[in-house]
Design an enzyme around this catalytic site. Structure first.
Site, short mmCIF file in Angstrom:
data_model
loop_
_atom_site.label_atom_id
_atom_site.label_comp_id
_atom_site.label_asym_id
_atom_site.label_seq_id
_atom_site.Cartn_x
_atom_site.Cartn_y
_atom_site.Cartn_z
N ASP A 10 0.79 -1.25 0.00
CA ASP A 10 0.00 0.00 0.00
C ASP A 10 0.82 1.30 0.00
O ASP A 10 0.50 2.24 0.76
CB ASP A 10 -0.96 0.02 1.21
CG ASP A 10 -2.00 -1.09 1.18
OD1 ASP A 10 -1.97 -1.92 0.24
OD2 ASP A 10 -2.83 -1.16 2.10
N LYS A 108 -7.15 -4.98 -2.90
CA LYS A 108 -7.92 -5.48 -1.77
C LYS A 108 -8.83 -4.39 -1.23
O LYS A 108 -8.57 -3.21 -1.45
CB LYS A 108 -6.98 -6.00 -0.68
CG LYS A 108 -6.05 -4.92 -0.17
CD LYS A 108 -5.03 -5.47 0.79
CE LYS A 108 -4.11 -4.37 1.26
NZ LYS A 108 -4.78 -3.28 1.98
N CYS A 153 -2.08 -2.64 7.71
CA CYS A 153 -1.96 -3.59 6.60
C CYS A 153 -0.68 -4.41 6.64
O CYS A 153 -0.69 -5.60 6.31
CB CYS A 153 -2.13 -2.87 5.27
SG CYS A 153 -3.85 -2.32 5.06
C1 VGL Z 1 -4.78 0.76 5.62
C2 VGL Z 1 -6.35 1.70 6.98
C3 VGL Z 1 -7.31 1.56 6.00
C4 VGL Z 1 -3.35 0.34 5.45
C5 VGL Z 1 -5.72 0.59 4.63
O1 VGL Z 1 -2.88 0.24 4.30
O2 VGL Z 1 -2.68 0.10 6.48
N1 VGL Z 1 -5.11 1.28 6.79
N2 VGL Z 1 -6.99 1.00 4.83
#
Ligand code: VGL
Ligand code: ZN
Length: 199
Positions: A10, A108, A153
């Site tokens: 991410d 995702k 994540c």
């Molecule tokens: C994430 C919060 C919401 C992350 C993704 O990548 O850690 N955190 N969506």
């Protein structure tokens, strides 16, 4: 090593300063992640990828504010600001991330009713993303993880991978966290307890 994959979690504009769910210093890891990818034998990127109006967004819960916790059918869920909406600029990888050598991009969080922190399972801890099968069939049983956010994540991905029998290392200097109510310290403890190597 040919059985080792680098999993880049991410590294998207919304998780970097100026983004909708900015992680402090998120952009600082980009040069190091690029250098790490240049030497990796196999590379997988993950991308948080929500439809507009996703159920993890506080905006969908009248009277609730971002960062509050609610209960979902699958368990507790932090309510986030709207972020990483499919096709939006914030959902794109950080513009300086060199993604060309990545062999797989796993998206995702695309099911409206369920969030997905882990690269392996959605937040019900049952619905698979398919990444386990991809890695196993390629013989990639050692995983090095970097990215955002350490305590969400990255942690969920690392713990799930360890439970699935992968040998997992998290490279902390190439991660940054959100740290909500002590979630950073808890995440480090959970990863250690699951047998994840923290370096
Ligand atoms: C994430 C919060 C919401 C992350 C993704 O990548 O850690 N955190 N969506
Ligand atoms: Zn998300």
């Amino acid at each position: 090593m040919t059985d080792t994959a680098l999993i880049v979690i991410d590294v998207q504009s919304d998780f970097c300063p100026g983004g909708a769910l900015a992680v402090a210093g998120g952009d600082q890891i980009v040069p190091g992640v690029n250098a790490r990818m240049a030497e990796a034998a196999a590379i997988v990127l993950t991308q948080d990828w929500h439809p507009a109006g996703h159920s993890s967004f506080a905006s969908q819960h009248p009277g609730r504010a971002p960062m509050e916790v609610t209960r979902m059918p699958y368990g507790p869920q932090v309510l986030w600001p709207d972020h990483c909406v499919q096709g939006s600029p914030g959902a794109a990888f950080h513009p300086d991330l060199q993604i060309d050598r990545a062999e797989l991009i796993i998206r995702k969080g695309f099911r409206p009713a369920i969030d997905s922190y882990s690269a392996f399972f959605e937040n019900d801890h049952q619905t698979p993303t398919g990444l386990e099968g991809y890695l196993r069939t390629r013989g990639l049983m050692r995983l090095h993880m970097v990215g955002l956010a350490t305590d969400f994540c990255v942690k969920f991905s690392a713990v799930d991978a360890a439970k699935l029998g992968f040998e997992v290392t998290v490279e902390l200097e190439l991660c940054r966290g959100i740290d909500l109510d002590g979630s950073m310290a808890a995440a480090l403890d959970e990863m250690r307890a699951a047998g994840v190597a923290l370096v």
